[in-house]
Design a protein around this motif. Structure first.
Motif, short mmCIF file in Angstrom:
data_model
loop_
_atom_site.label_atom_id
_atom_site.label_comp_id
_atom_site.label_asym_id
_atom_site.label_seq_id
_atom_site.Cartn_x
_atom_site.Cartn_y
_atom_site.Cartn_z
N GLY A 40 0.80 -1.21 0.00
CA GLY A 40 0.00 0.00 0.00
C GLY A 40 0.84 1.27 0.00
O GLY A 40 0.31 2.37 0.10
N LYS A 56 -4.10 3.28 0.93
CA LYS A 56 -3.33 2.20 1.56
C LYS A 56 -4.25 1.21 2.26
O LYS A 56 -4.13 -0.01 2.07
CB LYS A 56 -2.32 2.77 2.56
CG LYS A 56 -1.50 1.69 3.23
CD LYS A 56 -0.47 2.27 4.17
CE LYS A 56 0.37 1.16 4.78
NZ LYS A 56 1.45 1.68 5.61
N GLU A 57 -5.19 1.71 3.04
CA GLU A 57 -6.12 0.83 3.76
C GLU A 57 -6.95 0.02 2.77
O GLU A 57 -7.13 -1.19 2.94
CB GLU A 57 -7.03 1.66 4.66
CG GLU A 57 -8.00 0.83 5.47
CD GLU A 57 -8.89 1.68 6.37
OE1 GLU A 57 -9.94 1.17 6.76
OE2 GLU A 57 -8.54 2.83 6.65
N CYS A 59 -6.21 -0.72 -0.35
CA CYS A 59 -5.31 -1.63 -1.08
C CYS A 59 -5.05 -2.89 -0.26
O CYS A 59 -5.11 -4.01 -0.78
CB CYS A 59 -4.01 -0.89 -1.38
SG CYS A 59 -2.94 -1.69 -2.56
N LEU A 60 -4.77 -2.73 1.01
CA LEU A 60 -4.49 -3.88 1.86
C LEU A 60 -5.74 -4.73 2.07
O LEU A 60 -5.67 -5.96 2.09
CB LEU A 60 -3.89 -3.43 3.19
CG LEU A 60 -2.52 -2.74 3.07
CD1 LEU A 60 -2.06 -2.23 4.43
CD2 LEU A 60 -1.49 -3.66 2.44
N GLN A 63 -6.32 -6.68 -1.25
CA GLN A 63 -5.07 -7.16 -1.82
C GLN A 63 -5.25 -8.39 -2.71
O GLN A 63 -4.70 -8.45 -3.81
CB GLN A 63 -4.08 -7.47 -0.70
CG GLN A 63 -2.68 -7.78 -1.18
CD GLN A 63 -1.74 -7.94 -0.02
OE1 GLN A 63 -1.81 -8.93 0.69
NE2 GLN A 63 -0.88 -6.94 0.17
#
Length: 89
Positions: A40, A56-57, A59-60, A63
Motif C-alpha cells: 500500500g 493504503k487501507e 489496497c491492503l 489485496q
C-alpha cells in the motif's frame, strides 16, 4: 488504462502487461501515484496525506482481488471492478 475502482474522487487504474512490482495507478485532484499492492506504499508520485491513507487501507483490504487483477492484466485478460472504500461495509 482500465479503471478498476473509484471512491471519494479517487480513481484506481491498472495497465495490462505493466512492469513489476504489482502496483496500481492512483489519481486524485491532479495528484498521481503508483502504489504497491502488497504494502500500500507509494512507489512514485504523490497523494495528499488523507488520500494516501485511504488508498493504503483499501489496497491492503482488497489485496487478493488486486493481485488477481494483476495476474489477469499480465495475461491481457479483462479486469474486474473492485468495490471502493465508500461502498464497503
Amino acid at each position: 488504462m482500465p479503471i478498476i475502482a473509484t471512491f471519494f474522487g479517487i480513481l484506481v487504474r491498472m495497465w495490462h502487461d505493466d512492469h513489476p512490482p504489482p502496483h496500481i495507478h492512483v489519481s486524485y485532484q491532479g495528484f498521481e501515484a503508483l502504489v504497491e499492492i502488497r504494502s500500500g506504499q507509494i512507489l512514485e508520485g504523490t497523494l495528499p496525506k488523507k488520500a494516501a491513507a485511504i488508498v493504503k487501507e483499501w489496497c491492503l483490504k482488497h489485496q487478493n482481488a488486486l493481485l488477481d487483477n494483476w495476474a489477469r492484466a499480465q495475461r491481457f485478460e479483462p479486469l474486474e471492478r473492485i468495490p471502493g472504500a465508500d461502498l464497503d461495509d
